[in-house]
Design an enzyme around this catalytic site. Structure first.
Site, PDB file in Angstrom:
ATOM      1  N   ALA A 148       0.802  -1.229   0.000  1.00  0.00           N
ATOM      2  CA  ALA A 148       0.000   0.000   0.000  1.00  0.00           C
ATOM      3  C   ALA A 148       0.829   1.271   0.000  1.00  0.00           C
ATOM      4  O   ALA A 148       0.304   2.359  -0.183  1.00  0.00           O
ATOM      5  CB  ALA A 148      -0.922  -0.008   1.218  1.00  0.00           C
ATOM      6  N   ARG A 162      10.797   6.969  -2.264  1.00  0.00           N
ATOM      7  CA  ARG A 162      12.221   6.943  -2.641  1.00  0.00           C
ATOM      8  C   ARG A 162      12.442   6.472  -4.080  1.00  0.00           C
ATOM      9  O   ARG A 162      13.534   6.617  -4.625  1.00  0.00           O
ATOM     10  CB  ARG A 162      12.996   6.033  -1.658  1.00  0.00           C
ATOM     11  CG  ARG A 162      13.191   6.650  -0.297  1.00  0.00           C
ATOM     12  CD  ARG A 162      13.588   5.622   0.750  1.00  0.00           C
ATOM     13  NE  ARG A 162      12.465   4.760   1.137  1.00  0.00           N
ATOM     14  CZ  ARG A 162      12.557   3.758   2.005  1.00  0.00           C
ATOM     15  NH1 ARG A 162      13.715   3.477   2.569  1.00  0.00           N
ATOM     16  NH2 ARG A 162      11.488   3.039   2.298  1.00  0.00           N
ATOM     17  N   ASN A 175      16.626  -6.027   9.604  1.00  0.00           N
ATOM     18  CA  ASN A 175      15.349  -6.709   9.444  1.00  0.00           C
ATOM     19  C   ASN A 175      15.073  -6.860   7.954  1.00  0.00           C
ATOM     20  O   ASN A 175      14.979  -5.876   7.230  1.00  0.00           O
ATOM     21  CB  ASN A 175      14.266  -5.847  10.118  1.00  0.00           C
ATOM     22  CG  ASN A 175      12.866  -6.264   9.726  1.00  0.00           C
ATOM     23  OD1 ASN A 175      12.612  -7.422   9.432  1.00  0.00           O
ATOM     24  ND2 ASN A 175      11.948  -5.298   9.734  1.00  0.00           N
ATOM     25  N   ALA A 196      17.361  -8.049 -50.326  1.00  0.00           N
ATOM     26  CA  ALA A 196      17.754  -6.929 -49.456  1.00  0.00           C
ATOM     27  C   ALA A 196      16.933  -5.687 -49.797  1.00  0.00           C
ATOM     28  O   ALA A 196      16.684  -5.399 -50.960  1.00  0.00           O
ATOM     29  CB  ALA A 196      19.225  -6.639 -49.640  1.00  0.00           C
ATOM     30  N   TYR A 242       1.122   0.685 -44.318  1.00  0.00           N
ATOM     31  CA  TYR A 242       0.401   1.746 -43.625  1.00  0.00           C
ATOM     32  C   TYR A 242       0.243   2.938 -44.536  1.00  0.00           C
ATOM     33  O   TYR A 242       1.224   3.422 -45.120  1.00  0.00           O
ATOM     34  CB  TYR A 242       1.215   2.123 -42.373  1.00  0.00           C
ATOM     35  CG  TYR A 242       0.584   3.124 -41.453  1.00  0.00           C
ATOM     36  CD1 TYR A 242      -0.741   2.989 -41.052  1.00  0.00           C
ATOM     37  CD2 TYR A 242       1.322   4.195 -40.958  1.00  0.00           C
ATOM     38  CE1 TYR A 242      -1.314   3.905 -40.178  1.00  0.00           C
ATOM     39  CE2 TYR A 242       0.754   5.110 -40.080  1.00  0.00           C
ATOM     40  CZ  TYR A 242      -0.567   4.966 -39.699  1.00  0.00           C
ATOM     41  OH  TYR A 242      -1.116   5.872 -38.845  1.00  0.00           O
TER      42      TYR A 242
HETATM   43  C1  UD1 Z   1      10.724  -1.963   6.091  1.00  0.00           C
HETATM   44  C2  UD1 Z   1      10.907  -2.226   7.575  1.00  0.00           C
HETATM   45  C3  UD1 Z   1      12.404  -2.298   7.856  1.00  0.00           C
HETATM   46  C4  UD1 Z   1      13.022  -3.387   7.014  1.00  0.00           C
HETATM   47  C5  UD1 Z   1      12.709  -3.221   5.534  1.00  0.00           C
HETATM   48  C6  UD1 Z   1      13.106  -4.473   4.766  1.00  0.00           C
HETATM   49  C7  UD1 Z   1       9.021  -1.139   8.737  1.00  0.00           C
HETATM   50  C8  UD1 Z   1       8.578   0.020   9.556  1.00  0.00           C
HETATM   51  N1  UD1 Z   1      10.302  -1.146   8.353  1.00  0.00           N
HETATM   52  O1  UD1 Z   1      11.319  -0.716   5.823  1.00  0.00           O
HETATM   53  O2  UD1 Z   1      12.614  -2.580   9.212  1.00  0.00           O
HETATM   54  O3  UD1 Z   1      14.442  -3.412   7.206  1.00  0.00           O
HETATM   55  O4  UD1 Z   1      11.296  -3.034   5.336  1.00  0.00           O
HETATM   56  O5  UD1 Z   1      12.974  -4.312   3.384  1.00  0.00           O
HETATM   57  O6  UD1 Z   1       8.243  -2.031   8.502  1.00  0.00           O
HETATM   58  N2  UD1 Z   1       3.584  -0.399   3.013  1.00  0.00           N
HETATM   59  C9  UD1 Z   1       2.212  -0.455   3.201  1.00  0.00           C
HETATM   60  N3  UD1 Z   1       1.585   0.583   3.840  1.00  0.00           N
HETATM   61  C10 UD1 Z   1       2.269   1.631   4.319  1.00  0.00           C
HETATM   62  C11 UD1 Z   1       3.675   1.693   4.166  1.00  0.00           C
HETATM   63  C12 UD1 Z   1       4.305   0.641   3.519  1.00  0.00           C
HETATM   64  O7  UD1 Z   1       1.576  -1.411   2.759  1.00  0.00           O
HETATM   65  O8  UD1 Z   1       1.631   2.531   4.885  1.00  0.00           O
HETATM   66  C13 UD1 Z   1       4.246  -1.484   2.250  1.00  0.00           C
HETATM   67  C14 UD1 Z   1       5.049  -0.940   1.084  1.00  0.00           C
HETATM   68  O9  UD1 Z   1       4.244  -0.871  -0.091  1.00  0.00           O
HETATM   69  C15 UD1 Z   1       6.189  -1.936   0.960  1.00  0.00           C
HETATM   70  C16 UD1 Z   1       6.324  -2.506   2.371  1.00  0.00           C
HETATM   71  O10 UD1 Z   1       5.165  -2.127   3.084  1.00  0.00           O
HETATM   72  O11 UD1 Z   1       5.886  -2.972   0.066  1.00  0.00           O
HETATM   73  C17 UD1 Z   1       7.557  -1.960   3.074  1.00  0.00           C
HETATM   74  O12 UD1 Z   1       7.496  -0.550   3.094  1.00  0.00           O
HETATM   75  P1  UD1 Z   1       8.801   0.333   2.873  1.00  0.00           P
HETATM   76  O13 UD1 Z   1       8.396   1.752   2.916  1.00  0.00           O
HETATM   77  O14 UD1 Z   1       9.559  -0.144   1.713  1.00  0.00           O
HETATM   78  O15 UD1 Z   1       9.589  -0.015   4.209  1.00  0.00           O
HETATM   79  P2  UD1 Z   1      11.156   0.066   4.422  1.00  0.00           P
HETATM   80  O16 UD1 Z   1      11.545   1.460   4.713  1.00  0.00           O
HETATM   81  O17 UD1 Z   1      11.855  -0.636   3.361  1.00  0.00           O
HETATM   82 MG    MG Z   2      11.272  -1.371   1.544  1.00  0.00          MG
END
Ligand code: UD1
Ligand code: MG
Length: 430
Positions: free
Chosen positions: A10, A15, A163, A352, A359
């Site tokens: 979601a 980034r 993580n 060739a 078209y």
């Molecule tokens: C997250 C973890 C981080 C981990 C990393 C691994 C959290 C807070 N942090 O960080 O510890 O090292 O993944 O890749 O979980 N998403 C939602 N709803 C939201 C926000 C995000 O569904 O409101 C989904 C995003 O679409 C994505 C996933 O959650 O697929 C991870 O979100 P992202 O923002 O990439 O988290 P990271 O900063 O990578």
């Molecule tokens: Mg991520």
């Protein structure tokens, strides 16, 4: 398997600096979310995908996955990965949570998370450069908490255990701790990762599972995307080589996920093959591009371009030949041609510089060329046009109407010469 899987998809993915939601960016020709969903469906009949940002686009892109449930996250009030888990109703006791930005996960890589009774199993890997990931703080009694990069102290930033973003929870743990999450952090978000600290405070056991970046890499930026694609491509090409495909300088070859090879095939350096292409006992020579096409007992290139719906059977297509929506059976088209919306039959030779003029600026028209036709070089065939069997078209001809079986088609202005003209024009050279 009695396991629910939740895929978090979601987020905005700021980034990525893109107008396209992060999980829709493609790896080997398919959105990242397809790859992870495919792995999830191999393990579970209860796959839940959490969506919010560009939710209609995401749903549309996932249309082929009929066996998944979508849940919408209230990102206005409950942003963050913890917020994403708030409306979830898993069918089973055990819930595997995956971040949607992990396209390299395979069902085998998830094995360690499957048959466990531990309340929480979380994924960890160690990196020389942990930048971007949440750091895992490990104390005397094991995992204590996860601190996100933006909340970390300078000391915590040096921790290189991170993580990976995959967790196996008992449904009870989620039910208890998700409502307790707070957004008192740098990003004002509800972090799923805070469940770890909350549960540990109650003495709940958290088991860390060591995983590898090859499978658990998270994609947050376009650079990450390119790295993940490189790993994915390597895996894909390796499996095709193991199945019998010869690849020269494989690192220069790009092959999408839906491409299939049958029998012994050769793919030379710099080749790109996309879409649902099917390559059977064929050779694709250096720097050719094959898009959504079929090759059976054929060869193309170097530097050929087979555009969508080209179907080559027992056919040779040489350098600088472009085909599109073309069915070539037993044909030789060696050099510099455009064959679009065309059907060409057994034994025909395309000289060739042959162009099918398909078209007129408004509509596309078809060209049909029969068996044993010899098309001389530099020929234009103005479609719609049917050239019957056993026809010769003289070099330099513009074919503007159908040609009957056995005929010669020729259109030329008479050539003339002017004696001594060179010397008259440039003067006599010493
Ligand atoms: C997250 C973890 C981080 C981990 C990393 C691994 C959290 C807070 N942090 O960080 O510890 O090292 O993944 O890749 O979980 N998403 C939602 N709803 C939201 C926000 C995000 O569904 O409101 C989904 C995003 O679409 C994505 C996933 O959650 O697929 C991870 O979100 P992202 O923002 O990439 O988290 P990271 O900063 O990578
Ligand atoms: Mg991520």
């Amino acid at each position: 398997m009695s396991l629910s899987i939740v895929i978090l998809a979601a987020g905005k993915g700021s980034r990525m600096k893109s107008d396209t939601a992060k999980v829709l960016h493609s790896i080997s020709g398919r959105p990242m979310l397809h790859h992870i969903t495919q792995s999830a469906l191999a393990l579970s009949d209860d796959v839940i995908i959490v969506i919010a940002h560009q939710k209609e686009r995401v749903r549309a892109a996932m249309a082929e996955f009929t066996g998944v449930r979508f849940v919408e996250q209230d990102t206005d009030n409950f942003p963050g990965t913890g917020g994403a888990m708030m409306g979830i109703q898993p069918k089973y006791e055990r819930v595997l949570v995956l971040n949607g930005d992990m396209p390299l996960i395979t069902p085998q890589a998830l094995e360690g998370f499957l048959n466990t009774q531990t309340p929480i199993v979380m994924s960890i890997f160690k990196l020389d450069n942990p930048d971007g990931y949440g750091r895992v703080i490990i104390g005397a009694e094991g995992v204590e908490r996860i601190v996100e990069q933006k909340d970390a102290t300078s000391e915590e930033l040096h921790v290189n255990a991170v993580n990976a973003g995959v967790y196996s929870f008992s449904r009870e743990v989620l039910k208890r701790y998700i409502p307790m999450l707070s957004n008192a952090n740098a990003q004002k978000e509800y972090y799923l990762t805070d469940v770890i600290a909350l549960a540990r405070r109650d003495g709940v056991h958290v088991e860390p599972l060591l995983v590898d970046e090859e499978h658990f890499k998270g994609v947050n930026s376009k650079f990450d995307l390119s790295r993940a694609e490189t790993i994915h491509q390597e895996r894909l090409k390796r499996s095709w080589m193991e199945a019998g495909v010869i690849m020269q300088l494989p690192q220069s070859i790009y092959i999408e996920s839906d491409v299939v090879f049958e029998g012994e095939c050769v793919v030379e350096n710099g080749v790109r093959i996309t879409g649902k292409s099917r390559i059977v006992r064929s050779a694709i020579k250096a720097h050719s591009v094959v898009e959504e096409s079929v090759m059976i007992d054929s060869d193309c290139g170097p530097m050929a371009h087979l555009r969508p719906k080209s179907h080559l059977e027992r056919t040779h297509v040489g350098n600088f030949v472009e085909t599109k929506n073309a069915r070539l059976t037993g044909v030789k088209a060696g050099h510099l041609s455009y064959l679009g919306d065309a059907t060409i039959d057994e034994g025909s030779n395309i000289g060739a510089g042959t162009i099918t003029c398909n078209y007129d600026g408004k509509k596309k028209y078809e060209t049909r060329i029969g068996k044993n036709v010899f098309i001389g070089s530099d020929t234009q065939i103005v479609a719609p046009c049917v050239i019957a069997d056993d026809v010769i078209v003289a070099a330099g001809t513009t074919v503007t109407r159908d040609v009957e079986q056995g005929a010669l088609a020729i259109s030329r202005t008479k050539m003339s010469t002017v004696s001594g003209f060179f010397y008259k024009f440039f003067g006599t050279k010493a």
